[in-house]
Enzyme design. Structure first.
Site, short mmCIF file in Angstrom:
data_model
loop_
_atom_site.label_atom_id
_atom_site.label_comp_id
_atom_site.label_asym_id
_atom_site.label_seq_id
_atom_site.Cartn_x
_atom_site.Cartn_y
_atom_site.Cartn_z
N ASP A 157 28.43 42.27 41.65
CA ASP A 157 29.51 41.87 40.76
C ASP A 157 29.21 42.38 39.34
O ASP A 157 28.07 42.30 38.87
CB ASP A 157 29.66 40.34 40.75
CG ASP A 157 30.98 39.89 40.15
OD1 ASP A 157 31.81 39.34 40.90
OD2 ASP A 157 31.17 40.08 38.93
N HIS A 166 37.70 39.28 49.21
CA HIS A 166 36.28 39.45 48.91
C HIS A 166 35.57 38.12 49.02
O HIS A 166 36.13 37.06 48.74
CB HIS A 166 36.06 40.03 47.51
CG HIS A 166 36.77 39.29 46.42
ND1 HIS A 166 38.12 39.46 46.17
CD2 HIS A 166 36.33 38.39 45.50
CE1 HIS A 166 38.47 38.70 45.15
NE2 HIS A 166 37.41 38.02 44.73
#
Ligand code: 5GP
Length: 124
Positions: free
Chosen positions: A38, A109
């Site tokens: 991320d 996701h």
């Protein structure tokens, strides 16, 4: 502008990552799945796992994806959780769906979070 969670947007950030138009730090890739760090980590370990197919959130993914895609996705999650450094003391899996959840990228996701005590399940 509000996010449209009803029609897949081919210009979403993860679609661009899948097409190679934006960089990412990959931690796993196979025929059906990409996992990468991320860009704004919420914990020392913060990995995003996405299917390569065009799915907006967990509901259409689990309704419409092939068995092969679904199995590949969850096997990849397990493999990453087995093998990632810094995840030995546990982890949390989160899949946001829709406005109330705070989903901002309309491509399904799963967040893998680990590396420190993660605190309460949701903010007060
Ligand atoms: P959501 O709130 O939709 O469940 O989570 C989207 C996540 O995508 C956020 O944690 C955010 O930091 C991450 N993100 C947004 N843009 C990018 C990007 O360009 N690259 C990467 N690697 N992550 C991103």
């Amino acid at each position: 502008m509000a996010i449209d969670f009803t029609t897949y947007d081919d210009d979403n950030i993860f679609a661009k990552i899948l097409r190679g138009e934006l960089p990412n730090t990959t931690v796993h890739e196979d025929d059906h799945v990409l996992a990468f760090l991320d860009i704004v980590p919420a914990a020392p370990v913060h990995v995003l796992v996405i299917p390569k197919g065009r799915y907006i959130a967990q509901d259409d993914f689990h309704r419409e994806a092939s068995d092969a895609e679904i199995i590949a996705f969850w096997r990849a999650v397990a493999k990453i959780c087995d093998e990632l450094d810094g995840i030995e003391d546990g982890h949390r899996l989160i899949a946001n769906q829709g406005g109330d959840s705070g989903q901002v990228v309309p491509h399904f996701h799963l967040h893998i979070l680990a590396g420190k005590p993660l605190g309460p399940l949701i903010a007060a």
